[in-house]
Design a protein around this motif. Structure first.
Motif, PDB file in Angstrom:
ATOM      1  N   GLY A 155       0.806  -1.205   0.000  1.00  0.00           N
ATOM      2  CA  GLY A 155       0.000   0.000   0.000  1.00  0.00           C
ATOM      3  C   GLY A 155       0.843   1.260   0.000  1.00  0.00           C
ATOM      4  N   PHE A 156       1.989   1.205   0.725  1.00  0.00           N
ATOM      5  CA  PHE A 156       2.873   2.366   0.753  1.00  0.00           C
ATOM      6  C   PHE A 156       3.566   2.569  -0.597  1.00  0.00           C
ATOM      7  CE2 PHE A 156       7.234   3.908   1.269  1.00  0.00           C
ATOM      8  CZ  PHE A 156       6.986   5.180   1.798  1.00  0.00           C
ATOM      9  N   LEU A 157       4.096   1.505  -1.171  1.00  0.00           N
ATOM     10  CA  LEU A 157       4.850   1.617  -2.422  1.00  0.00           C
ATOM     11  C   LEU A 157       3.961   2.024  -3.585  1.00  0.00           C
ATOM     12  CD1 LEU A 157       7.157  -1.549  -2.197  1.00  0.00           C
ATOM     13  CD2 LEU A 157       7.728   0.819  -1.637  1.00  0.00           C
ATOM     14  N   LYS A 158       2.706   1.602  -3.541  1.00  0.00           N
ATOM     15  CA  LYS A 158       1.795   1.908  -4.648  1.00  0.00           C
ATOM     16  C   LYS A 158       1.576   3.413  -4.788  1.00  0.00           C
ATOM     17  CE  LYS A 158      -2.442   0.641  -4.147  1.00  0.00           C
ATOM     18  NZ  LYS A 158      -3.676  -0.172  -4.042  1.00  0.00           N
ATOM     19  N   THR A 200       7.376   9.821  -6.761  1.00  0.00           N
ATOM     20  CA  THR A 200       8.643  10.553  -6.832  1.00  0.00           C
ATOM     21  C   THR A 200       9.679   9.778  -6.024  1.00  0.00           C
ATOM     22  OG1 THR A 200       8.066  11.890  -4.895  1.00  0.00           O
ATOM     23  CG2 THR A 200       7.501  12.795  -7.056  1.00  0.00           C
ATOM     24  N   THR A 201      10.905  10.200  -6.144  1.00  0.00           N
ATOM     25  CA  THR A 201      11.993   9.523  -5.430  1.00  0.00           C
ATOM     26  C   THR A 201      11.738   9.552  -3.920  1.00  0.00           C
ATOM     27  OG1 THR A 201      13.568  10.120  -7.145  1.00  0.00           O
ATOM     28  CG2 THR A 201      14.473   9.485  -5.010  1.00  0.00           C
ATOM     29  N   ALA A 202      11.888   8.379  -3.284  1.00  0.00           N
ATOM     30  CA  ALA A 202      11.645   8.259  -1.838  1.00  0.00           C
ATOM     31  C   ALA A 202      12.844   7.590  -1.188  1.00  0.00           C
ATOM     32  CB  ALA A 202      10.380   7.436  -1.571  1.00  0.00           C
ATOM     33  N   PRO A 203      13.302   8.059  -0.021  1.00  0.00           N
ATOM     34  CA  PRO A 203      14.460   7.432   0.647  1.00  0.00           C
ATOM     35  C   PRO A 203      14.132   6.013   1.091  1.00  0.00           C
ATOM     36  CG  PRO A 203      13.443   9.070   2.075  1.00  0.00           C
ATOM     37  CD  PRO A 203      12.783   9.211   0.743  1.00  0.00           C
ATOM     38  N   LEU A 261      14.910  -0.167  -6.916  1.00  0.00           N
ATOM     39  CA  LEU A 261      15.668   0.067  -5.692  1.00  0.00           C
ATOM     40  C   LEU A 261      17.104   0.420  -6.076  1.00  0.00           C
ATOM     41  CD1 LEU A 261      16.076   0.003  -2.627  1.00  0.00           C
ATOM     42  CD2 LEU A 261      16.493  -2.460  -2.816  1.00  0.00           C
ATOM     43  N   VAL A 262      17.564   1.595  -5.690  1.00  0.00           N
ATOM     44  CA  VAL A 262      18.917   2.070  -5.999  1.00  0.00           C
ATOM     45  C   VAL A 262      19.677   2.202  -4.687  1.00  0.00           C
ATOM     46  CG1 VAL A 262      20.313   3.874  -7.077  1.00  0.00           C
ATOM     47  CG2 VAL A 262      18.044   3.319  -8.003  1.00  0.00           C
ATOM     48  N   THR A 320      21.691   0.454   4.877  1.00  0.00           N
ATOM     49  CA  THR A 320      22.335   0.786   3.602  1.00  0.00           C
ATOM     50  C   THR A 320      21.684   2.036   3.003  1.00  0.00           C
ATOM     51  OG1 THR A 320      22.817  -1.537   3.171  1.00  0.00           O
ATOM     52  CG2 THR A 320      22.825  -0.058   1.276  1.00  0.00           C
ATOM     53  N   ARG A 321      22.510   2.942   2.539  1.00  0.00           N
ATOM     54  CA  ARG A 321      21.977   4.164   1.944  1.00  0.00           C
ATOM     55  C   ARG A 321      21.386   3.848   0.575  1.00  0.00           C
ATOM     56  NH1 ARG A 321      26.166   8.902   1.736  1.00  0.00           N
ATOM     57  NH2 ARG A 321      25.960   8.497   3.981  1.00  0.00           N
ATOM     58  N   GLY A 322      20.205   4.339   0.321  1.00  0.00           N
ATOM     59  CA  GLY A 322      19.569   4.077  -0.956  1.00  0.00           C
ATOM     60  C   GLY A 322      18.238   4.805  -1.073  1.00  0.00           C
ATOM     61  N   HIS A 323      17.556   4.610  -2.197  1.00  0.00           N
ATOM     62  CA  HIS A 323      16.268   5.245  -2.422  1.00  0.00           C
ATOM     63  C   HIS A 323      15.479   4.474  -3.469  1.00  0.00           C
ATOM     64  CE1 HIS A 323      19.248   7.106  -5.148  1.00  0.00           C
ATOM     65  NE2 HIS A 323      18.269   7.032  -6.050  1.00  0.00           N
ATOM     66  N   LEU A 324      14.206   4.757  -3.530  1.00  0.00           N
ATOM     67  CA  LEU A 324      13.289   4.154  -4.493  1.00  0.00           C
ATOM     68  C   LEU A 324      12.938   5.179  -5.560  1.00  0.00           C
ATOM     69  CD1 LEU A 324      10.970   2.300  -1.992  1.00  0.00           C
ATOM     70  CD2 LEU A 324      12.505   1.204  -3.590  1.00  0.00           C
ATOM     71  N   LYS A 325      12.955   4.737  -6.831  1.00  0.00           N
ATOM     72  CA  LYS A 325      12.613   5.637  -7.924  1.00  0.00           C
ATOM     73  C   LYS A 325      11.565   5.002  -8.809  1.00  0.00           C
ATOM     74  CE  LYS A 325      16.651   8.585  -8.717  1.00  0.00           C
ATOM     75  NZ  LYS A 325      17.619   9.011  -9.737  1.00  0.00           N
ATOM     76  N   PRO A 326      10.603   5.746  -9.269  1.00  0.00           N
ATOM     77  CA  PRO A 326       9.691   5.219 -10.296  1.00  0.00           C
ATOM     78  C   PRO A 326      10.491   4.860 -11.544  1.00  0.00           C
ATOM     79  CG  PRO A 326       8.798   7.212  -9.300  1.00  0.00           C
ATOM     80  CD  PRO A 326      10.194   7.079  -8.811  1.00  0.00           C
ATOM     81  N   LEU A 327      10.135   3.757 -12.191  1.00  0.00           N
ATOM     82  CA  LEU A 327      10.918   3.269 -13.331  1.00  0.00           C
ATOM     83  C   LEU A 327      11.010   4.294 -14.455  1.00  0.00           C
ATOM     84  CD1 LEU A 327       9.986  -0.507 -13.655  1.00  0.00           C
ATOM     85  CD2 LEU A 327      12.159   0.526 -12.979  1.00  0.00           C
ATOM     86  N   GLY A 328       9.996   5.057 -14.658  1.00  0.00           N
ATOM     87  CA  GLY A 328      10.004   6.036 -15.738  1.00  0.00           C
ATOM     88  C   GLY A 328      10.977   7.166 -15.508  1.00  0.00           C
ATOM     89  N   LYS A 329      11.493   7.302 -14.241  1.00  0.00           N
ATOM     90  CA  LYS A 329      12.390   8.396 -13.929  1.00  0.00           C
ATOM     91  C   LYS A 329      13.797   7.953 -13.613  1.00  0.00           C
ATOM     92  CE  LYS A 329       8.628  11.298 -12.220  1.00  0.00           C
ATOM     93  NZ  LYS A 329       8.157  12.195 -11.154  1.00  0.00           N
ATOM     94  N   VAL A 330      14.061   6.629 -13.770  1.00  0.00           N
ATOM     95  CA  VAL A 330      15.397   6.119 -13.512  1.00  0.00           C
ATOM     96  C   VAL A 330      16.274   6.402 -14.735  1.00  0.00           C
ATOM     97  CG1 VAL A 330      16.788   4.077 -13.079  1.00  0.00           C
ATOM     98  CG2 VAL A 330      14.588   4.353 -11.951  1.00  0.00           C
ATOM     99  N   LYS A 331      17.399   6.991 -14.480  1.00  0.00           N
ATOM    100  CA  LYS A 331      18.314   7.313 -15.592  1.00  0.00           C
ATOM    101  C   LYS A 331      19.428   6.314 -15.665  1.00  0.00           C
ATOM    102  CE  LYS A 331      17.404  12.267 -15.335  1.00  0.00           C
ATOM    103  NZ  LYS A 331      17.995  13.590 -15.202  1.00  0.00           N
TER     104      LYS A 331
END
Length: 420
Positions: A336-339, A343-346, A391-392, A409-420
């Motif tokens: 429910g949270f991920l859905k 935008t980028t989330a820590p 997951l980056v 571990t340091r990282g963040h979540l990005k929507p696939l359409g915004k991953v470069k």
């Protein structure tokens, strides 16, 4: 071996020194002669030569030895045998006799041979082959001179291991998969070390093109190996769900199979005595197929020397319904949270929970994002991994102000359409 003797191995018109693979061996002949001197003869003779040469080379503060010092140091060896070994090492150029000062010292080929043997014996435990090959490549990379042959050997070993792991998975045998997972765990640190080395090789702009190509192939092979851990875990979980529980005893078919595999043939025969009233005659078995299977089981199949297979005590099987329900709720909560992420989330925002187990479970679910095999299941986990998120992670650790989780571990979540 003299040139005229060596030429007898080749057809007329072929010069030994013109053959590329042999030319490299001939250039290293002084060092190969040192190894031939050490390893020619019986096993006991070889061990004593290696023992004495290693002891002589181990004294770094005073590398030169007088005959009296050698006699005193090797006082535990038969004097006649000791003198024979010293004479052989001296006559074949591994030891150098300084007549002016009356002292012995190691020659250059002797020191090189001794160093190679020291590296080899260092990897006598565990997966010696992969550890030794990785060490050779790492040493070459450190001094800027990687031998393509060493890279080829490392690539071949990685491909062999990956093939063994795939065969274990295809067998659908829990015992073979468990054995393969244990093998992967034993070589894990060498795969990780090899990954670091390959990263340095590929980042060097001056790397030879042939070396660069083999390094790329090794990096791909190591990536396949690293993904095997998750595959083993999922396959074992699937097999665990298929285990047959024997009544209310707490035992499963796997426990019984483990126990039976640890019995000798005589013990197994005793268990089956008087249970059959007739001799089975499987006429449907083709003789040549039966012979092939028997030959594999009796000769070619590798078995562990010793396996702990004590039969567990009889007890009621523990109820796991509460745990499964809790995990289902956690997975649904995370879904429910991920859905709602657009935008980028820590990473900490997605995985941190009140307790360490809950946090670890959330992080394990995030590691499955984009996993094609897990997405085939029909569950909340499959719905979660299909989310258009990536997951980056970074090579850094964040310290947290949390009662149960100290670092993450340091990282963040990005929507696939915004991953470069």
């Amino acid at each position: 071996m003299h040139a005229d003797t060596l030429s007898e191995f080749f057809l007329p018109g072929f010069e030994a020194r013109d053959l590329g693979p042999l030319a490299g061996l001939l250039r290293a002949k002084p060092y190969l002669d040192a190894l031939i001197t050490l390893f020619r003869g019986g096993e006991d003779e070889v061990l004593v030569r290696l023992l004495m040469l290693r002891e002589i080379g181990a004294r770094a503060d005073a590398p030169r030895w007088s005959p009296q010092e050698l006699d005193s140091h090797f006082g535990y060896i038969n004097p006649i045998k000791r003198d024979t070994v010293l004479k052989r090492l001296r006559d074949n150029g591994l030891l150098v006799w300084d007549s002016d000062n009356a002292l012995y010292s190691l020659s250059e080929p002797g020191r090189v041979a001794l160093s190679a043997i020291a590296t080899l014996t260092q990897f006598a435990d565990g997966d010696a082959e992969l550890g030794y090959l990785t060490a050779q490549v790492a040493a070459g990379q450190a001094v800027g001179n990687i031998a393509p042959e060493a890279l080829q050997h490392l690539l071949a070993r990685l491909n062999e291991l990956h093939g063994d792991f795939e065969n274990a998975l295809e067998s659908q045998s829990e015992f073979q998969i468990r054995s393969a997972r244990a093998k992967l765990e034993s070589v894990w640190r060498w795969v990780e070390k090899g990954t670091e080395v390959m990263r340095g090789v590929l980042a060097d702009d001056e790397t030879d093109h042939a070396v660069h190509q083999v390094a790329q192939a090794i990096a791909l092979a190591q990536g396949r190996m690293l993904r095997m851990a998750g595959v083993f875990q999922r396959r074992l979980a699937e097999l665990a769900a298929q285990r047959v529980h024997l009544g209310q005893s707490g035992l499963t078919s796997t426990n019984v199979a483990d126990w039976l595999r640890g019995r000798s043939q005589e013990q197994l025969a005793a268990l089956g005595r008087d249970l059959l009233t007739f001799h089975p005659e499987p006429a449907f078995v083709v003789s040549d197929i039966l012979l092939d299977v028997a030959e594999f089981e009796l000769i070619e199949r590798e078995r562990a020397d010793e396996t702990a297979s004590a039969l567990p005590t009889s007890e009621l099987a523990a109820s796991v319904s509460a745990v499964e329900a809790e995990r289902l709720l956690l997975a649904e909560e995370l879904y429910g949270f991920l859905k709602g992420i657009d935008t980028t989330a820590p990473l900490a925002r997605a995985v941190l929970s009140d307790t360490y187990p809950e946090t670890a479970y959330r992080l394990s679910l995030l590691s499955l994002l984009g996993d094609a095999e897990a997405a085939l299941e029909h569950s909340i986990v499959a719905d979660l991994v299909k989310l258009p998120l990536a997951l980056v992670t970074e090579d850094a650790i964040d310290e947290l102000d949390h009662p149960n989780v100290a670092t993450l571990t340091r990282g963040h979540l990005k929507p696939l359409g915004k991953v470069k």
